[in-house]
Each structure stands twice: as C-alpha cells, then as structure tokens.
Design an enzyme around this catalytic site. Structure first.
Site, PDB file in Angstrom:
ATOM      1  N   ASP A   1      37.618  47.985  47.357  1.00 36.14           N
ATOM      2  CA  ASP A   1      36.366  47.316  46.966  1.00 36.14           C
ATOM      3  C   ASP A   1      36.196  46.074  47.836  1.00 36.14           C
ATOM      4  O   ASP A   1      35.766  45.014  47.373  1.00 36.14           O
ATOM      5  CB  ASP A   1      36.391  46.940  45.481  1.00 36.14           C
ATOM      6  CG  ASP A   1      35.012  46.499  44.981  1.00 36.14           C
ATOM      7  OD1 ASP A   1      33.991  46.850  45.626  1.00 36.14           O
ATOM      8  OD2 ASP A   1      34.945  45.794  43.956  1.00 36.14           O
TER       9      ASP A   1
ATOM     10  N   GLY B   1      33.396  31.760  36.874  1.00 37.52           N
ATOM     11  CA  GLY B   1      32.802  32.902  37.565  1.00 37.52           C
ATOM     12  C   GLY B   1      32.604  34.072  36.627  1.00 37.52           C
ATOM     13  O   GLY B   1      33.300  34.200  35.622  1.00 37.52           O
TER      14      GLY B   1
ATOM     15  N   LYS C   1      41.628  35.682  34.547  1.00 38.37           N
ATOM     16  CA  LYS C   1      40.613  36.731  34.702  1.00 38.37           C
ATOM     17  C   LYS C   1      40.682  37.648  33.491  1.00 38.37           C
ATOM     18  O   LYS C   1      41.683  38.323  33.273  1.00 38.37           O
ATOM     19  CB  LYS C   1      40.872  37.515  35.996  1.00 38.37           C
ATOM     20  CG  LYS C   1      39.934  38.699  36.193  1.00 38.37           C
ATOM     21  CD  LYS C   1      40.118  39.363  37.556  1.00 38.37           C
ATOM     22  CE  LYS C   1      39.185  40.564  37.710  1.00 38.37           C
ATOM     23  NZ  LYS C   1      39.272  41.196  39.042  1.00 38.37           N
TER      24      LYS C   1
END
Ligand SMILES: Nc1ncnc2c1ncn2[C@@H]1O[C@H](COP(=O)(O)OP(=O)(O)O)[C@@H](O)[C@H]1O
Ligand SMILES: [Mg+2]
Length: 384
Positions: free
Chosen positions: A231, A101, A128
């Site tokens: 978010d 991703g 990440k």
C-alpha cells in the site's frame, strides 16, 4: 468518537472494565452477549449490571440489541478503552494526548511513554487504533437487522487481526527497514514511535532525487527480507531532513503471494508517479523494479546497505546507531514474549485487575476541564 472515550475512560472503574471484557469474551460465542452471561462472568448482581450497562450504552462503549433477544456487543470505543487500559497497566503508555490523524482504517493518537529503565525523559509516542470493518453506531443496528441471526459480527476480530499483523511485520522489519519503532500491541491497537518529519504528500522536497533513491532503497531492503508493503504511496511515507520512514503495514504480502509481482509493481509505480508529477523526475518502471529485485550485494547482515546517507542540507552522515537499536529490540522482544496476550489470556489479564482502579490512570494530558468533568462524573460511579 474516540475523543469521548478519553473522557469516559476516566469514569470507568474495574467493574466496568470487567463488564467490557465480559462482552468481548462473550462475543466469541454469542453475536449478542446475554446479560445472564455477563452475570456469570462478572459475578455482579443483575441490578448493578443493568445500571452499569445502561451507562456503558449511553456513553457508546457498548451496543444493546433487543432483537431477536436482548444482548450486548462491544463497540469500537469500548474496545479502545480495553486496549488503553492494558497499555496503561503494563506501562506502555502513561498518558493519552490528542488525536493526530485519521486514516482510511485507523484513528491515530499521541500518547506519552516513560523511558525504558526510567532513564531519560518521558517522550511522545503514537497509538494506532485499527478500524477495519468500521460501521457507525446506527449502522451496526441496521446491519444487525439485515443479518438476522445468520452471521456473526466480526469487526472486532478483523481489527485485532490487522493490528496483530501490522505489529508482527513491524517487529520483523525493524530496524533493517526504516519504520517507526514498534513498541507494543494489544487487541486492535499498536503503540509505536512517532515518525520523523512529515508525510511525503504534504512536503515539498528540496532534493527529491535523494528521497526517491532512499525510498526505493527501503523498498529494496524490504523486498530482500521477503516482504512487499502493498500500500505504498506518498500517503504512507514520512520524510525528514535526513531520512524516510515507511508506515502503515497491515496489508503487506510476502514474496510467495500469487500476485507479488503486480503488487510490487504497483508500489513502485505509485512512487515513480508521485515523483514524476510533483518533481518531474522520470524513471523507467521496469528498470527500477529490476533494480529493486536485483541481488542486494552490499546489504549487510542486518539488512542495511553500507552506504553513506546525505541530509537535505548537504551534510554527510554515516549510520552508526545500528548496534544500539538492535540491542534495544532484543530487550523488547524478551519483554513481549514474557507478556504475550493471546485471546484466551485476556480473561486472566483483566481478572487480575481486581485491585486495579480507574483513578490510577495518569491524567496529565487531559485538560483541566476534562478532568473536572471526569471527577464530577466519578461520583456516579461511586454510588453503587
Ligand atoms: N508513527 C506515526 N507517526 C506519526 N504519524 C503517524 C504515524 N502513524 C500514522 N500516522 C498518521 O496517521 C495517518 C494514518 O495512519 P496509517 O498507518 O497510514 O493508517 P491508515 O491505514 O488508516 O491509512 C497517517 O497518514 C499519518 O498522518
Ligand atoms: Mg495510510
């Protein structure tokens, strides 16, 4: 790109990592780290340093400037390599897989982790890599020319700060709030479990009411712990058969934030809008927010409401894994405390790596072509 890093990663040896760490450390004091500093830091003679730096620049792990003086900066890819190195060394991961991703401010990779206490099978996890303040390789030079000598290039710190922030809040919220289990953090990178299911934005739900309730319940638990995601949207929520998981936390705020109210409203509004547009479910914003903020009466000590959860297929399951995950977390925390890596300790960490060799890295997840390349390039490394 990070794909390339995985390839060049195999070619890096202990001396290369030391040079990269030298540049990282030097960047605390210099915008562009002069080769003299690297010579002091690495104890490598200039000739060898120059040779290795040339390769690091060629592989785009490092940027060289010639103006206003010659010096080096680490680039994201070099920083990725340092974080991967740390994860591999402390056995957070044993192999690196594919990119799975790309976000607004991150690149996500799959990796393999060995089970704790070697019980059970190795399992896939997520790395990440934060990319706050990302600029392209060319941009860095352009920006550099623009800034002249005045400002320090701070993307390394922005990305590291974001990762630290995200990891900290994840360890605070897990497991009360349904999020992927955070496993480790180094520099700008986080290792965490893979979220279950798929992104809400990409899923067509059969029982959207249940998922909407469940998402709002997670927002409520988060709020009861003093935190707002900030978010929240269909792009940061995973849904599976019987669960939702909230991801992407670095921009969270606490309830004392001056705009906490508006931020919560925006989060909830994003969710209601999604369910309204896609499933024609209408809920009143103000009332929903009131419910999120209302006394969390039934929430038990660990933050989970004592309610039954229903799977998409109509089966009913009771949550019973809480005690287990709590124990796991305590264990993790102790481990992490023991090996806290503060900025200053990077030096020690990397210097101890004298005996460490790049060959130690697990290579199972690279395809054979990569491996061939890596092995053949290794000869270059061995020359000096
Ligand atoms: N734990 C995870 N498990 C599976 N996929 C993930 C996980 N974390 C992130 N991703 C994937 O990577 C994308 C970007 O991650 P995210 O945390 O949202 O970062 P960004 O701030 O860049 O949006 C997500 O939309 C998702 O597809
Ligand atoms: Mg996101």
């Amino acid at each position: 790109m990070i794909d390339d890093v995985l390839k060049v990663f195999k070619k890096l040896d202990a001396k290369d990592f030391r040079i990269l760490t030298g540049i990282e450390t030097g960047m605390k004091h210099f915008e562009w780290v002069p080769i003299e500093e690297l010579n002091k830091y690495t104890k490598l003679p200039f000739e060898k340093l120059e040779y290795r730096l040339k390769r690091l620049v060629r592989d785009k792990l490092v940027v060289r400037s010639t103006q206003p003086y010659e010096g080096f900066q680490i680039y994201f890819e070099g920083y990725d390599a340092l974080a991967l190195n740390a994860f591999v060394k402390r056995k957070s991961i044993s192999a690196i897989g594919d990119e799975v991703g790309v976000g607004k401010e991150s690149v996500i990779f799959e990796a393999i982790r060995q089970p704790e206490l070697a019980i059970g099978e190795p399992y896939p996890v997520i790395i990440k890599f934060h990319r706050e303040g990302r600029t392209s390789f060319k941009q860095i030079k352009r920006v550099r020319e623009h800034l002249g000598d005045r400002e320090h290039f701070s993307w390394v710190y922005a990305a590291r700060l974001a990762a630290q922030r995200e990891y900290e809040i994840m360890t605070r919220l897990y497991p009360q709030v349904s999020i992927p289990k955070p496993l480790d953090q180094n520099r700008h990178a986080i290792v965490m479990e893979i979220a279950k299911g798929s992104l809400l934005s990409k899923t067509k739900l059969l029982d959207p009411e249940w998922y909407l309730d469940e998402i709002l319940r997670q927002v409520k638990i988060t709020y009861s712990l003093g935190v707002i995601h900030a978010d929240l949207s269909e792009y940061n929520i995973f849904v599976s058969e019987d669960s939702v998981q909230l991801i992407d936390w670095p921009q969270y705020v606490t309830l004392d934030h001056p705009h906490a109210e508006e931020i919560l409203e925006r989060d909830v509004s994003n969710i209601l809008t999604h369910f309204s547009r896609k499933y024609d479910i209408k809920r009143e914003l103000e009332e929903t927010i009131r419910e999120v903020k209302s006394e969390t009466g039934k929430i038990t000590e660990d933050g989970r409401e004592d309610i039954e959860i229903k799977s998409n297929y109509g089966t009913v399951e009771k949550l019973d894994d809480e005690e287990e995950s709590f124990e796991e977390q305590t264990f993790e925390e102790e481990e992490l405390e023991a090996e806290e890596f503060e900025a200053e300790e990077f030096e020690a960490e990397e210097f101890e790596a004298e005996e460490f060799e790049a060959e130690e890295f697990e290579t199972e997840n690279l395809n054979s072509e990569d491996l061939k390349k890596a092995t053949s390039k290794k000869e270059i490394t061995d020359k000096d």
